[in-house]
Scaffold this motif. Structure first.
Motif, PDB file in Angstrom:
ATOM      1  N   ALA A   1     -60.203 -13.375  27.764  1.00 18.13           N
ATOM      2  CA  ALA A   1     -59.389 -13.021  28.971  1.00 18.13           C
ATOM      3  C   ALA A   1     -58.431 -14.005  29.216  1.00 18.13           C
ATOM      4  CB  ALA A   1     -60.159 -12.737  30.259  1.00 18.13           C
ATOM      5  N   GLY A   2     -58.965 -15.241  29.125  1.00 14.73           N
ATOM      6  CA  GLY A   2     -57.956 -16.637  29.521  1.00 14.73           C
ATOM      7  C   GLY A   2     -56.800 -16.739  28.391  1.00 14.73           C
ATOM      8  N   ILE A   3     -57.182 -16.402  26.963  1.00 14.51           N
ATOM      9  CA  ILE A   3     -56.154 -16.257  26.154  1.00 14.51           C
ATOM     10  C   ILE A   3     -55.126 -15.363  26.305  1.00 14.51           C
ATOM     11  CG2 ILE A   3     -55.698 -16.278  23.489  1.00 14.51           C
ATOM     12  CD1 ILE A   3     -58.588 -17.505  23.269  1.00 14.51           C
TER      13      ILE A   3
ATOM     14  N   LEU B   1     -64.582 -14.135  29.132  1.00 14.71           N
ATOM     15  CA  LEU B   1     -63.676 -14.854  30.269  1.00 14.71           C
ATOM     16  C   LEU B   1     -62.953 -15.707  29.319  1.00 14.71           C
ATOM     17  CD1 LEU B   1     -66.120 -15.882  32.805  1.00 14.71           C
ATOM     18  CD2 LEU B   1     -64.087 -14.352  33.050  1.00 14.71           C
ATOM     19  N   VAL B   2     -63.219 -16.594  28.247  1.00 14.40           N
ATOM     20  CA  VAL B   2     -62.409 -17.155  27.299  1.00 14.40           C
ATOM     21  C   VAL B   2     -61.272 -16.182  26.900  1.00 14.40           C
ATOM     22  CG1 VAL B   2     -62.232 -18.567  25.530  1.00 14.40           C
ATOM     23  CG2 VAL B   2     -63.851 -18.922  26.977  1.00 14.40           C
TER      24      VAL B   2
ATOM     25  N   SER C   1     -54.433 -13.955  29.301  1.00 14.96           N
ATOM     26  CA  SER C   1     -53.650 -14.474  30.230  1.00 14.96           C
ATOM     27  C   SER C   1     -52.355 -15.378  30.101  1.00 14.96           C
ATOM     28  CB  SER C   1     -54.550 -14.997  31.537  1.00 14.96           C
ATOM     29  OG  SER C   1     -54.007 -15.498  32.444  1.00 14.96           O
ATOM     30  N   LEU C   2     -53.024 -16.409  29.023  1.00 16.12           N
ATOM     31  CA  LEU C   2     -51.748 -17.198  28.475  1.00 16.12           C
ATOM     32  C   LEU C   2     -50.812 -16.585  27.808  1.00 16.12           C
ATOM     33  CD1 LEU C   2     -52.350 -20.328  28.682  1.00 16.12           C
ATOM     34  CD2 LEU C   2     -53.056 -20.312  26.378  1.00 16.12           C
TER      35      LEU C   2
END
Lengths: 201, 258
Positions: free
Chosen positions: A187-189, A184-185, A191-192
């Motif tokens: 994926a967050g990066i 998830l982290v 997404s950023l």
């Protein structure tokens, strides 16, 4: 009905409003099927295939049946039933006409019924594209373009993510972050990074 | 399983989001603020309870081959009801949830409970299960929502999307007053981590919370393992002592016999 509409819809749906990273549709296959690159490619091909057919069919049903007969409020029930039966139908057709395609896509097709990206795009076409005055063919063309872009965006992200995940398996992650949290982290990066594309159109 | 256990299992032991990773799409998409999380959670409670009741009532009539489509139609009916109610009474929430309101239909949690619980149990148990699991889902959404809204704005707001009980939006909680003790005219919202209200923040926030859960679970497993080890060592020691005593008694007996 022009190339500009098509290109704009593709770029906007694929990169700017990416279906996974920006709209959070289809997270289950994103986390579930992205362990190997080969299965990621199979899944995204199946999703692209069904998504294009489903959005064409649901748009047609809404524009030619539900709206003229003044029952647009049952769109959710109608769409989910259409998608569920469509997936079954597509599975049967592929099985009949192309054995190799069935072998590569077959196991992913039943999973697609509950993939919220398909229903999400169908609903999004109605709220985003459909208007009372828009001619049927123009709306259908835009809806199909958007769904092609969304499907490509889904494939792009799920493939990139599966490659990252294959590397992640070999790296030394702290025990409590192993598995889903670190994914998830990551994926967050990602997404950023995609957030930086906002506003290019 | 008692009725109380059935109700409480959804909160921590079998939490849909934190343990089973079901319904991840809404858990990421609608948790930008506390209010949208709560609203979504309560709608899911309604749909889940309703669908559980109806499924457990009709489970005898539905042929086995068509049960999944039948369940989907039942769920979609409740979702349509919820959609119209939200549109009528909380239009702000309707706009904020957007496409995720009709997407409750494909939430794996609801079909999963219909398939795994309601189709095998009676109406009362299914109702309790629906309410409990729905509230567990709400609890998870609210945890994520509070975490994200607090990091993004430094406070928790009420009244923007759920305009009930108050006339104008109010802060349920904010850090402004603590900091204003030291400096004047400080607005903490200007210094929030705005990324947590955007899509990347959703992924990172849920990742951090899940890591916390895994950390807690791994420590619990470790503790249980240590306790087990201690118990085994204790038993071994006791057995050894007993053996020694027996041997000693036998030796004494042998001596006395001589």
């Amino acid at each position: 009905m022009s190339f500009t509409v098509f290109a704009t819809a593709i770029i906007s749906a694929m990169l700017i409003n990416n279906v996974i990273l920006m709209q959070f549709l289809g997270i289950c296959p994103f986390l579930g099927v992205s362990k190997k690159s080969s299965s990621a490619v199979g899944m995204s091909a199946a999703v692209l295939f069904v998504m294009v057919i489903a959005s064409a069919v649901t748009y047609t049903i809404y524009d030619l049946v539900l709206y003229p007969f003044d029952i647009p409020y049952i769109s959710t029930i109608a769409f989910i039933l259409v998608i569920a039966s469509l997936v079954q139908f597509v599975e049967m057709v592929i099985k009949k006409f192309s054995k190799p395609l069935y072998k590569s896509l077959g196991i992913y097709l039943p999973l697609i019924t509950t993939n919220c990206a398909i229903l999400g795009v169908s609903e999004g076409n109605i709220t985003g594209i459909w208007t009372e005055t828009m001619p049927y063919w123009e709306g259908l063309f835009t809806a199909v373009s958007v769904s092609v872009g969304t499907g490509l965006g889904f494939g792009l992200i799920i493939f990139a993510f599966s490659s990252i995940r294959e590397k992640l398996d070999g790296s030394n992650v702290p025990a409590s972050w192993k598995g889903v949290p670190i994914s998830l982290v990551v994926a967050g990066i990602m997404s950023l990074a995609f957030l930086g594309l906002a506003g290019i159109i | 399983m008692s009725k109380k256990e059935n109700f409480l299992k959804g909160f921590l032991k079998e939490n849909p989001i934190f343990v089973f990773l079901l319904g991840m799409c809404p858990a990421l998409a609608v948790t930008a603020t506390f209010e949208t999380s709560l609203g979504m959670g309560l709608l899911v409670v309604f749909v889940l309870t309703g669908s559980n009741i109806v499924v457990s009532l009709v489970k005898g009539f539905i042929p086995d081959q068509v049960r999944t489509p039948a369940y989907i139609v039942i769920i979609a009916t409740f979702v349509t009801v919820v959609k119209m109610l939200t549109f009528a009474y909380a239009i702000e929430l309707y706009d904020a949830l957007g496409v995720f309101l009709p997407l409750i239909v494909v939430n794996c949690l609801i079909l999963g409970r219909a398939e795994a619980f309601a189709s095998k149990n009676n109406v009362l148990d299914s109702t309790i299960d629906g309410i409990g699991m729905g509230l567990g889902f709400t609890f998870a959404l609210v945890v994520i929502g509070v975490f994200r809204e607090f990091l993004a704005t430094g406070g928790i707001q009420w009244g923007v999307y759920l305009p009930f009980f108050v006339d104008a939006p109010i802060h349920l909680f904010t850090l402004d007053w603590i900091i204003n003790l030291f400096t004047d005219g400080f607005v903490i919202a200007d210094y929030g981590l705005a990324v947590f209200s955007l899509p990347p923040g959703a992924f990172i926030a849920l990742g951090i919370i899940l890591a916390g859960f895994q950390f807690k679970k791994s420590r619990q497993i470790k503790r249980e393992l240590e306790e087990k080890k201690k118990l085994i060592a204790e038993r071994k020691r006791q057995a050894l002592e007993k053996k020694k005593e027996k041997a000693l008694a036998a030796a004494k007996l042998a001596k006395a016999g001589e």
